[in-house]
Scaffold this motif. Structure first.
Motif, PDB file in Angstrom:
ATOM      1  N   LYS A   1       0.019   6.362   1.081  1.00  0.00           N
ATOM      2  CA  LYS A   1      -1.095   7.010   0.421  1.00  0.00           C
ATOM      3  C   LYS A   1      -1.481   6.964  -0.925  1.00  0.00           C
ATOM      4  CE  LYS A   1      -1.470  11.013   2.041  1.00  0.00           C
ATOM      5  NZ  LYS A   1      -2.013  12.411   2.793  1.00  0.00           N
ATOM      6  N   PHE A   2      -0.387   7.171  -1.765  1.00  0.00           N
ATOM      7  CA  PHE A   2      -0.368   7.062  -3.305  1.00  0.00           C
ATOM      8  C   PHE A   2      -0.780   5.616  -3.620  1.00  0.00           C
ATOM      9  CE2 PHE A   2       1.744   6.307  -7.371  1.00  0.00           C
ATOM     10  CZ  PHE A   2       1.099   7.181  -7.986  1.00  0.00           C
ATOM     11  N   TRP A   3      -0.398   4.574  -3.032  1.00  0.00           N
ATOM     12  CA  TRP A   3      -0.472   3.301  -3.700  1.00  0.00           C
ATOM     13  C   TRP A   3      -2.151   2.899  -3.213  1.00  0.00           C
ATOM     14  CZ3 TRP A   3       4.669   1.274  -1.389  1.00  0.00           C
ATOM     15  CH2 TRP A   3       5.783   1.524  -2.078  1.00  0.00           C
ATOM     16  N   PHE A   4      -2.353   3.093  -2.007  1.00  0.00           N
ATOM     17  CA  PHE A   4      -3.581   2.465  -1.292  1.00  0.00           C
ATOM     18  C   PHE A   4      -4.778   3.296  -1.010  1.00  0.00           C
ATOM     19  CE2 PHE A   4      -0.059   0.083   0.374  1.00  0.00           C
ATOM     20  CZ  PHE A   4       0.214  -0.989  -0.502  1.00  0.00           C
ATOM     21  N   GLN A   5      -4.561   4.605  -1.231  1.00  0.00           N
ATOM     22  CA  GLN A   5      -5.767   5.648  -0.719  1.00  0.00           C
ATOM     23  C   GLN A   5      -6.798   5.488  -1.712  1.00  0.00           C
ATOM     24  OE1 GLN A   5      -4.853   9.199   1.706  1.00  0.00           O
ATOM     25  NE2 GLN A   5      -6.380  10.420   0.093  1.00  0.00           N
TER      26      GLN A   5
ATOM     27  N   GLU B   1      -5.838  -7.114  -2.814  1.00  0.00           N
ATOM     28  CA  GLU B   1      -5.669  -7.221  -1.387  1.00  0.00           C
ATOM     29  C   GLU B   1      -4.405  -8.080  -0.928  1.00  0.00           C
ATOM     30  OE1 GLU B   1      -8.481 -10.063   0.470  1.00  0.00           O
ATOM     31  OE2 GLU B   1      -9.467  -9.998  -1.679  1.00  0.00           O
ATOM     32  N   GLY B   2      -3.931  -9.017  -1.672  1.00  0.00           N
ATOM     33  CA  GLY B   2      -2.581  -9.918  -1.379  1.00  0.00           C
ATOM     34  C   GLY B   2      -1.377  -9.059  -1.549  1.00  0.00           C
ATOM     35  N   GLN B   3      -1.380  -8.302  -2.695  1.00  0.00           N
ATOM     36  CA  GLN B   3      -0.310  -7.423  -2.800  1.00  0.00           C
ATOM     37  C   GLN B   3      -0.175  -6.217  -1.797  1.00  0.00           C
ATOM     38  OE1 GLN B   3      -1.401  -6.355  -7.022  1.00  0.00           O
ATOM     39  NE2 GLN B   3      -0.014  -7.663  -7.674  1.00  0.00           N
ATOM     40  N   ARG B   4      -1.269  -5.785  -1.474  1.00  0.00           N
ATOM     41  CA  ARG B   4      -1.411  -4.646  -0.540  1.00  0.00           C
ATOM     42  C   ARG B   4      -0.932  -5.352   0.816  1.00  0.00           C
ATOM     43  NH1 ARG B   4      -7.070  -2.497   0.354  1.00  0.00           N
ATOM     44  NH2 ARG B   4      -7.153  -4.522   1.317  1.00  0.00           N
ATOM     45  N   ALA B   5      -1.413  -6.549   1.272  1.00  0.00           N
ATOM     46  CA  ALA B   5      -0.875  -7.157   2.674  1.00  0.00           C
ATOM     47  C   ALA B   5       0.616  -7.465   2.395  1.00  0.00           C
ATOM     48  CB  ALA B   5      -1.657  -8.348   2.780  1.00  0.00           C
ATOM     49  N   ALA B   6       1.158  -7.948   1.292  1.00  0.00           N
ATOM     50  CA  ALA B   6       2.554  -8.215   1.283  1.00  0.00           C
ATOM     51  C   ALA B   6       3.441  -6.867   1.606  1.00  0.00           C
ATOM     52  CB  ALA B   6       3.014  -8.709   0.105  1.00  0.00           C
ATOM     53  N   ILE B   7       3.104  -5.956   0.863  1.00  0.00           N
ATOM     54  CA  ILE B   7       3.687  -4.589   0.973  1.00  0.00           C
ATOM     55  C   ILE B   7       3.635  -4.113   2.429  1.00  0.00           C
ATOM     56  CG2 ILE B   7       3.878  -1.875   0.149  1.00  0.00           C
ATOM     57  CD1 ILE B   7       2.806  -3.185  -2.530  1.00  0.00           C
ATOM     58  N   LEU B   8       2.420  -3.941   3.089  1.00  0.00           N
ATOM     59  CA  LEU B   8       2.390  -3.105   4.091  1.00  0.00           C
ATOM     60  C   LEU B   8       2.858  -4.227   5.392  1.00  0.00           C
ATOM     61  CD1 LEU B   8      -1.363  -2.182   4.244  1.00  0.00           C
ATOM     62  CD2 LEU B   8       0.572  -0.845   4.292  1.00  0.00           C
ATOM     63  N   HIS B   9       2.744  -5.480   5.273  1.00  0.00           N
ATOM     64  CA  HIS B   9       3.572  -6.379   6.261  1.00  0.00           C
ATOM     65  C   HIS B   9       4.892  -6.180   6.302  1.00  0.00           C
ATOM     66  CE1 HIS B   9       0.007  -9.486   6.885  1.00  0.00           C
ATOM     67  NE2 HIS B   9      -0.298  -8.244   7.116  1.00  0.00           N
TER      68      HIS B   9
ATOM     69  N   ALA C   1       0.355 -16.919  -4.428  1.00  0.00           N
ATOM     70  CA  ALA C   1      -0.067 -17.737  -5.378  1.00  0.00           C
ATOM     71  C   ALA C   1       0.433 -17.365  -6.846  1.00  0.00           C
ATOM     72  CB  ALA C   1      -1.324 -17.990  -5.258  1.00  0.00           C
ATOM     73  N   THR C   2       0.730 -18.340  -7.634  1.00  0.00           N
ATOM     74  CA  THR C   2       1.180 -18.043  -8.849  1.00  0.00           C
ATOM     75  C   THR C   2       0.213 -17.243  -9.500  1.00  0.00           C
ATOM     76  OG1 THR C   2       2.566 -20.104  -8.819  1.00  0.00           O
ATOM     77  CG2 THR C   2       1.811 -19.079 -11.013  1.00  0.00           C
ATOM     78  N   GLY C   3       0.739 -16.077 -10.476  1.00  0.00           N
ATOM     79  CA  GLY C   3      -0.414 -15.363 -11.208  1.00  0.00           C
ATOM     80  C   GLY C   3      -0.918 -14.211 -10.394  1.00  0.00           C
ATOM     81  N   THR C   4      -0.477 -13.942  -9.107  1.00  0.00           N
ATOM     82  CA  THR C   4      -0.972 -12.952  -8.215  1.00  0.00           C
ATOM     83  C   THR C   4       0.081 -11.617  -8.236  1.00  0.00           C
ATOM     84  OG1 THR C   4      -0.218 -13.841  -6.255  1.00  0.00           O
ATOM     85  CG2 THR C   4      -2.363 -14.386  -6.774  1.00  0.00           C
ATOM     86  N   GLY C   5       1.093 -11.517  -9.006  1.00  0.00           N
ATOM     87  CA  GLY C   5       1.472 -10.307  -9.330  1.00  0.00           C
ATOM     88  C   GLY C   5       2.645 -10.231  -8.178  1.00  0.00           C
ATOM     89  N   LYS C   6       3.739 -11.179  -7.829  1.00  0.00           N
ATOM     90  CA  LYS C   6       4.642 -11.012  -7.219  1.00  0.00           C
ATOM     91  C   LYS C   6       5.881  -9.895  -7.563  1.00  0.00           C
ATOM     92  CE  LYS C   6       5.882 -15.460  -7.183  1.00  0.00           C
ATOM     93  NZ  LYS C   6       4.637 -15.972  -7.939  1.00  0.00           N
TER      94      LYS C   6
END
Length: 975
Positions: free
Chosen positions: A46-50, A63-71, A120-125
């Motif tokens: 909730k803190f990260w995504f709400q 959205e890419g970082q969110r998908a990685a964390i949630l998956h 992808a490179t530059g997307t905040g891994k």
């Protein structure tokens, strides 16, 4: 028709479970996922995504970082797979029928939780890594016996550059020989990563538990560790005694796993040759890291740039490199308590050759956020191939000239042509970007074929007129020449290039393929003939990070660039465009990498294109003083004493819930108690900030609710004044927590349910733990206390005046602007889409002879005009008004809205906050507010168009539409 094989079956399978829940998670509607994970995890999600939390931050996960964390969290907590095979069986069972998949995922090296994020490179891994580390640690802290979680972490970097960046991220940058934690990424972005109530334990853990590669096995930590190393330590390559093998290079031969690991462990004294005490000491120190990691009861490993974990051996079989085999040996003592997370933009191995050449992707990829997705979302630069005629006429071989002994004697003509083309493009960008922002310094990156070529490139660049300070050569050969002491200043200079005009050109070989996280690379000249796709993507990746952020006008131009490239049209501006000076014969490789609609092409004629498009920086007009605004800012005295506030709990709104119905609900299934038995934590711990619902009794509940309300108010008001040292951080209600607790108790017992309510009878207080009930209580009190603050009378006010002309320049798009006369700027920006109402109002007000001055407020630059307010859900937020309009007697704060938005609850709350601000200013002595009366005006599009059509003055509408309080009650004061 044969169905196309899914290259990432786990990512697809997990997306089916998670994707449809994201809208509810963002909206705060309580998706099923929050009930499937631990209370701690749910609170973090909730803190990260709400959206309510996201609105309070300037930076959020994309959205890419969110998908990685949630998956990863879904796979680990909800699916609970203890091996890669179990994960496949749960979410991608059909994929196991594909040839070789079942055999691969059943191998011993996958017999533990294992996840790979293709980003992808530059997307905040690194942001994803930070979030996952916080997730694991806080869950371990809350549930020490839960074997799914750990407080032991190993971060493995591909080389020293990434290693140093990870140290910067977790320990902070070097300042006077010591690392300053306050400069670490995780601390500086704490509003994104760590909820406020968890920051003390998380930061304490990081400051005491970071272990560098030289300290692994030596440094003792208390409640866990975060070990950071480069893979060379695990492979033994930094110790010349490790598997010496007479320096014979045999990459196709298998190395015995046990022998690799045992080479790190202490030797046993005896009659074996070479077991002298000195050898034993060296081997013991080498064995310390691996021995210490192997002895840990649990461990989570993060492999950054994880494409290094495999390499091709004999035939086309893909096997693990030695350091990865060491990780497998470390995992052998832990079972499912060993968790592996791999990050890579290129998580595949190239197998085969010629026409049979292909990619073999890692089997454990759980999210695929590729370069195509990142470019479409505008998260990285757009890509444009600079296909000049003089480059197209060159032969394909761009290798340097060499003598009979293969020694480099100079650059080929082709290389010289490409370098000149790159310099020309850099010069264009330098000249025009300086006009948009003098602090932006574009850079040229030259990638050479090997270290013997880089000195020749440096000499050629000097011959074109560049100075030594304009050029920075970074390669392993240069590092060897200089030594560690002299190399460090170059490394610091390399990672600080964004801030300085020099160097302009960076020359490298392969040293900067990973971890080179700077933003201002705008031109890349690849002086190499390699067609390896993995190398190609890594090379392009060095320049993908965004250079321009936080400017709405530039963001709009960037969106237009992406749209033009998708239509196969050349860009009309070069904001966040990465130019690759490349031979046309290589275009197909970029097409294959990204897809045609994402790769632009420019030719020689592109040199005449304005790099900044139609963006211009509009300065203050001559004689701007006549149109300036002097804004009074009320500053409180730091020694000011708070007077006792007054709130009548019996006059507050009653609950919309029936207490009898609530009691029946908590009696069905007794879900609080049963969940408590499983996790040791009250059910619903995640649902309200501050851990309210972990309360163990009614008195504890009152205490936690008091803290929740006071902290929410404090965050709201501090955030509006934090930039100014003179403004104290308002301790709203902090000194009167006992009063608030008493009001809460009275409200709950006698007012809330419209009848007397005994919270201690039959544990009735548990109804207060219901999510909606807790939020209702917090909202009622937070709203009331904010109203008290908004209408307070300030004695002995200290006023500071701010001039809008302090902002001397604003960015404006020529095609989306309005010329004005009565403004400190000659032009004002309007939205290119749906900006008709703002344009109409500006032109109308500018023509009104009673208007002395007007201004469209720039939300980010005129930040001292931001006003705090509480949203409908009780969350603090801020907004900026649209316009300021001044006459000889009045100051109008104007908000324009589409007619459909006027009834929105949050619009009404902004309205109340703005009215309270105007009323507070009107209570000041006349001379402190320029003898002007302040008013708030909310205008709908319909009334603006109707009144203008009737040839009425704009000021007449402003006076008519200004908001007034009707039957204004006596003010409750806090001071």
């Amino acid at each position: 028709m044969t169905q196309k094989r899914d290259l990432f079956p786990l990512a697809t399978g997990l997306s089916k479970f998670v994707r449809h829940q994201i809208p509810d998670l963002v909206a705060g509607s309580g998706p099923e996922l929050l009930n499937q994970v631990t209370p701690t995890t749910a609170e973090l999600l909730k803190f990260w995504f709400q959206q309510d939390h996201c609105d309070l931050r300037s930076l959020n996960f994309h959205e890419g970082q969110r998908a990685a964390i949630l998956h990863i969290i879904y796979a680990h907590e909800v699916v609970g797979a203890k091996s890669l095979r179990e994960l496949y069986e749960a979410v991608a069972g059909e994929a196991m029928l594909d040839g070789g998949v079942l055999g691969e995922v059943a191998r011993d090296r996958h017999a533990h939780p294992k996840y790979a994020a293709k980003m992808a490179t530059g997307t905040g891994k690194t942001w994803v890594l930070n979030a996952l580390l916080v997730w694991q640690y806080l869950n371990k802290l809350a549930n020490p016996k839960d074997e799914r979680f750990t407080s032991n972490f190993l971060l493995v970097a591909p080389g020293l550059i990434v290693y140093d960046r990870l140290l910067d991220s977790f320990q902070g940058r070097m300042i006077d020989g010591d690392r300053d934690f306050a400069t670490s990424d995780i601390y500086q972005q704490r509003d994104l990563f760590v909820p406020e109530n968890y920051r003390t334990p998380v930061f304490g853990f990081l400051q005491s538990s970071i272990v560098t590669k030289g300290e692994i096995g030596r440094k003792v930590t208390g409640s866990g560790l975060v070990a950071i190393t480069n893979w060379h330590l695990l492979a033994g390559e930094e110790d010349p005694d490790f598997v010496d093998e007479d320096n014979i290079d045999a990459p196709g031969r298998e190395v015995d796993v046990k022998a690799v690991v045992e080479s790190f462990f202490p030797l046993t004294p005896g009659t074996a040759a070479g077991n002298a005490l000195g050898v034993l000491d060296r081997s013991y120190l080498r064995g310390g890291p691996l021995g210490a990691l192997k002895d840990l009861p649990d461990l989570m490993v993060f492999n950054d740039e994880a494409h290094h974990i495999h390499e091709v051996r004999k035939a086309e079989e893909v096997t693990d490199v030695e350091w990865q085999k060491s990780l497998i040996e470390i995992a052998s003592t832990k079972g499912s308590r060993f968790i592996q997370v791999d990050f890579s933009a290129t998580p595949y191995n190239e197998v085969g050759s010629g026409k049979k050449k292909g990619r073999q992707y890692f089997p454990h990829i759980v999210v695929d956020f590729d370069l195509t997705s990142a470019m479409r979302a505008g998260l990285v630069k757009a890509l444009a191939l600079d296909k000049r005629k003089d480059v197209a006429a060159l032969p394909l071989d761009f290798k340097a000239e060499r003598d009979e002994q293969k020694r480099v004697t100079g650059l080929s003509e082709g290389q010289r042509v490409m370098l000149r083309a790159g310099l020309r493009k850099l010069q264009i960008l330098e000249n025009q970007f300086t006009q948009a922002d003098p602090d932006k310094h574009p850079k040229l990156l030259v990638i050479c074929e090997d270290t013997t070529v880089t000195p020749h490139v440096e000499e050629f660049l000097k011959s074109t007129g560049l100075s030594q300070d304009d050029i920075l050569r970074v390669d392993s050969g240069r590092k060897s020449e200089l030594g560690v002491k002299n190399w460090e200043p170059i490394r610091e200079r390399l990672f600080d290039v964004d801030r300085h005009k020099q160097p302009k050109v960076i020359i490298s070989v392969l040293m900067l393929r990973e971890g080179f996280d700077v933003n201002n690379i705008c031109v890349v000249v690849p002086l190499r003939s390699s067609k390896a796709s993995i190398l190609l993507e890594q090379t392009v990746g060095r320049g993908l990070r965004l250079m321009w952020r936080g400017n709405e006008a530039i963001d709009e131009l960037k969106r237009e660039t992406r749209e033009r490239i998708a239509r196969r049209e050349e860009p009309t501006n070069y904001f966040d465009v990465l130019f690759i000076v490349e031979h046309p014969a290589f275009a197909q490789f970029y097409e294959d990498l990204l897809g045609g609609e994402l790769v632009g092409e420019v030719g020689d004629e592109a040199d005449s294109t304005d790099a900044t498009g139609d963006l211009e920086n509009v300065d203050l007009r001559a004689g701007y003083q006549a149109y300036d605004f002097e804004i009074p800012v009320i500053i409180r005295d730091a020694d000011e004493e708070l007077k006792q506030p007054s709130v009548d709990p019996m006059a507050l709104p009653v609950s919309k819930y029936q207490v009898d119905w609530l009691i029946r609900q908590i009696g069905q299934g007794d879900r609080f108690v049963s969940h408590d038995a499983q996790t040791g934590t009250q059910y619903g711990d995640y649902r309200v900030d501050g851990g309210i619902l972990t309360a163990t009794g009614y008195n504890d509940y009152l205490s936690r609710m008091t803290i929740r309300i006071t902290e929410a108010l404090g965050r709201n008001l501090t955030g509006s004044a934090g930039k100014y040292k003179e403004i104290s951080q308002y301790p709203i209600m902090q000194a009167y927590k006992p009063l608030l607790t008493g009001w809460l108790n009275t409200y709950i017992r006698s007012r809330m349910f419209k009848q007397e309510f005994d919270p201690l009878a039959d544990e009735n207080w548990r109804v207060l733990l219901l999510d909606d009930v807790a939020h209702e209580i917090a909202g009622v009190f937070a709203t009331k206390l904010t109203e008290v603050q908004e209408t307070q009378v300030v004695s002995q006010a200290i006023v500071q005046h701010r001039l809008l002309s302090e902002i001397k320049t604003i960015p404006v798009r020529t095609s989306s602007s309005v010329e004005v006369r009565k403004c400190i700027y000659p032009k004002l920006p309007v939205p290119s889409k749906s900006g008709g109402l703002e344009r109409l109002f500006i032109e109308w007000a500018d023509q009104d002879s009673r208007v002395q001055a007007l201004l469209k407020v720039h939300e980010y630059r005129h930040d001292f005009l931001r006003r705090p307010y509480l949203k409908a859900d009780g969350m603090p937020a801020q907004y900026s008004p649209d316009f300021l309009v001044r006459t000889d007697t009045d100051m109008y704060v104007v908000e324009t809205k589409a007619h459909s938005a006027l009834s929105d609850e949050n619009v009404k709350r902004k309205q109340r906050a703005a009215m309270a601000w105007c009323e507070q200013l009107n209570q000041l002595p006349d001379h402190l507010r320029g003898d002007l009366h302040w008013h708030y005006v909310l205008l709908g599009e319909t009334i603006v168009r109707e009144w203008k059509a009737k040839n009425v003055r704009a000021t007449e509408l402003l006076d008519y539409a200004r908001l007034r309080r009707v039957d204004k009650p006596a003010q409750e004061t806090m001071f």
